[in-house]
Design a protein around this motif. Structure first.
Motif, PDB file in Angstrom:
ATOM      1  N   UNK A   1       0.889  -1.040   0.466  1.00  0.00           N
ATOM      2  CA  UNK A   1      -0.142   0.122   0.505  1.00  0.00           C
ATOM      3  C   UNK A   1       1.015   0.971  -0.075  1.00  0.00           C
ATOM      4  N   UNK A   2       2.139   1.100   1.304  1.00  0.00           N
ATOM      5  CA  UNK A   2       2.682   2.785   1.229  1.00  0.00           C
ATOM      6  C   UNK A   2       3.352   2.813  -0.155  1.00  0.00           C
TER       7      UNK A   2
ATOM      8  N   UNK B   1       2.195   1.773  -3.041  1.00  0.00           N
ATOM      9  CA  UNK B   1       1.241   2.329  -4.363  1.00  0.00           C
ATOM     10  C   UNK B   1       1.178   3.661  -3.861  1.00  0.00           C
ATOM     11  N   UNK B   2       0.963   4.014  -2.649  1.00  0.00           N
ATOM     12  CA  UNK B   2       0.986   5.846  -2.394  1.00  0.00           C
ATOM     13  C   UNK B   2       1.440   6.326  -2.588  1.00  0.00           C
ATOM     14  N   UNK B   3       3.085   5.956  -2.583  1.00  0.00           N
ATOM     15  CA  UNK B   3       3.663   6.594  -3.296  1.00  0.00           C
ATOM     16  C   UNK B   3       3.438   7.677  -4.217  1.00  0.00           C
ATOM     17  N   UNK B   4       3.882   6.108  -5.039  1.00  0.00           N
ATOM     18  CA  UNK B   4       4.045   5.873  -6.212  1.00  0.00           C
ATOM     19  C   UNK B   4       2.913   7.688  -6.849  1.00  0.00           C
TER      20      UNK B   4
END
Lengths: 360, 219
Positions: free
Chosen positions: B194-195, B197-200
């Protein structure tokens, strides 16, 4: 004794030496590989010799027995020849001279191809949903209790006539969690401006401080309350981790904020802050992507934004369609990753496809 | 223009930040090194001046208006100016023109750091053990199914790493390790995905100018 001496003088040399430029690097490196000497067990090890003309060799390295490769630092654009000597005491038996080799820098790191493909695919999905959102498509996002509580937390502070403490953590401006925290700060500041609630925003990093100050000022202006913005409410404290924690603990105990936001990058100080805040009876909303700190924050805070929820927060609060589109894209990305993982796990259990090496 | 230029700069420098990840060539790596080290340090130095200005302003204001606990602001200001003078004119290890030694008593920046700041930091850090105990007390109460599960897992893990655990059952340490290695890591990896993908997504939003709240004021 004579037999042993005879044995050493009849050492077999190592096999052919293969020299090649180190792949996917910035140059200055040659990788050597050779076949071990049949007498490897008797050796002290192998000496590696290098030459620029194929005649005059100099020693560039030594490696213990049973090892058959060495990385040699070189100058790019120069041709080198190598040979390896099997060594026992003072006896050296040389291999044949290697092929000429030249090191060079590469323009693309092929080992990262899978990452690039994943980035392009996932980025494409996210962009697709952003475009969909731009077209006005309604997007549903699940409820995040920590974010739903923001309004309530600000309202509570207003009712009690107490301030709100917003701690952006001890991350630097280039960290995603800090940027996400600043995005949330902007939304929280809008609410504090509307409710006329005092906001306390202490900082660890001077660059983050300057950005946060502008964000809060902008938020107050956006809701038509530029006069309510107090420049003293946003301030730099120190860039020393525990001094910052001590300062925040002091603020919590003296000012008794009704709500504490602990959102950003945290390290060992997370529990010191969260427990002190809990002891003052404040509602605490935390959020971080620091995996090691999540258990502490979950334990000591009322609401915790876990990992990606933190990144989704500004979209969730502002309800801006374009930002929502990105979150939808993330969800699809996770679905795809989960699907691939399940598929790869099943395949991995049943067989041993070389394609599985992509996941290493 | 006040918004367009920063957006263009963010896009350019964002792309410049991505390129070194896939291009190992020294031309790119050295430029990246220059941007990250030299340029960022200059920016940080300017920001530090602003930050210190803010700190001093807040405390001068406290003293001026006799706000609550204003006396402590004097402590901060005095120590700030004293250490600044010692640091600027005495050098880090007392090699500057300002004498930083009285007899056998040194008071250069290095000494102040090692004998004042480090112990104070360690004191704050030491509080963590007490906070851990109080947090554990609050969280390890069986108020719900999840909390009960947490309580049992924590109890097994703690028992498993003690010699006593091995005496109770030789399988207990392995089971405790299994809890740490399998369910714990599975949960962590889920969050990590999740982190990532969230960063991306966040990076994309910032690069493309969709997320603009960091821009601050001005149209």
């Amino acid at each position: 004794m004579f037999l042993i001496f005879l044995m050493f003088t009849n050492l077999s040399p190592p096999g052919p030496v293969q020299a090649h430029d180190a792949p996917d690097d910035g140059g200055g490196m040659v990788i050597l590989e050779w076949q071990l000497s049949p007498d490897d067990a008797l050796l002290d090890g192998y000496e590696v010799y290098r030459s620029e003309d194929g005649i005059n060799f100099e020693k560039v390295g030594f490696i213990g027995r049973s090892r058959n490769s060495l990385d040699d630092q070189t100058e790019d654009g120069k041709k080198y020849y190598y040979r390896v000597a099997a060594v026992k005491d003072t006896v050296r038996v040389f291999s044949e001279i290697s092929n000429p080799v030249m090191s060079s820098a590469q323009w693309f790191d092929r080992s990262k191809t899978n990452i690039i493909i994943a980035l392009l695919v996932l980025g494409g999905i996210i962009l697709y949903f952003i475009v969909q959102a731009r077209k006005g498509k309604e997007l549903y996002i699940r409820k995040i209790s920590g974010l739903q509580a923001v309004e309530e937390a600000v309202g509570r502070a207003t009712e009690m006539g107490k301030p709100i403490l917003y701690c952006p953590g001890i991350g630097y401006i280039e960290q995603i969690a800090t940027i996400a925290s600043l995005n949330i700060l902007g939304e929280v500041a809008k609410k504090t401006a509307q409710y006329n609630t005092k906001l306390i925003n202490p900082h660890y990093d001077p660059i983050v401080y300057t950005v946060a100050r502008e964000i809060i000022k902008e938020s107050y202006t956006k809701v038509g309350r530029p006069d309510a913005f107090d420049p003293e409410s946003v301030f730099f404290v120190t860039d020393s981790q525990f001094a910052y924690a001590a300062a925040l603990d002091g603020i919590m105990l003296r000012e008794r904020p009704a709500t504490n936001f602990l959102i950003g990058t945290f390290y060992a100080e997370s529990l010191i802050l969260a427990e002190t805040g809990a002891s003052t009876g404040a509602i605490q909303i935390s959020g971080t992507d620091s995996l090691a700190q999540l258990p502490f924050l979950v334990t000591a805070c009322d609401y915790t934004l876990i990992g990606e929820e933190l990144y989704a927060a500004s979209a969730y609060i502002s309800r801006e369609p374009l930002l929502m589109g990105a979150i939808k894209g993330e969800d699809w990305g996770k679905l795809i990753i989960a699907g691939i993982l399940i598929f790869a796990s099943i395949v991995g259990l049943i067989t041993n496809f070389p394609v599985l090496n992509l996941f290493r | 223009m006040t918004r367009t230029l920063p957006l263009i700069l963010v896009f350019i420098f964002g792309i410049l930040g991505i390129i070194p990840f896939v291009v190992p060539h020294p031309v790119v790596q050295n430029s990246d090194e220059f941007l990250r080290n030299d340029l960022l340090r200059i920016l940080a130095a300017f920001a530090l001046v602003l930050g210190l200005g803010s700190l001093l302003r807040v405390h001068f204001d406290k003293i001026q208006h006799r706000r609550e606990n204003w006396e402590y602001s004097w402590v901060l200001l005095i120590t700030f100016f004293v250490t600044s003078i010692i640091g600027l004119f005495g050098g880090v290890s007392g090699t500057g023109p300002l004498p930083t030694k009285i007899g056998n008593f040194p008071f250069d920046i290095q000494t102040i750091y090692l004998h004042v700041e480090v112990p104070l930091g360690a004191t704050m850090f030491a509080l963590l053990s007490f906070f851990m105990a109080s947090a554990a007390y609050r969280s390890f109460r069986a108020r719900s199914a999840e909390a009960t599960l947490l309580l049992i897992s924590a109890f097994v893990v703690m028992l498993g790493i003690l010699p006593l655990g091995n005496q109770i059952s030789p399988h207990l340490p392995s089971f405790a390790q299994w809890i740490m290695d399998v369910p714990n890591v599975a949960g962590k990896r889920g969050i990590a995905f999740g982190i990532a993908l969230g960063s991306l997504a966040t990076a994309l939003k910032i690069l493309l100018g969709i997320e603009r709240s960091w821009l601050g004021g001005g149209e």
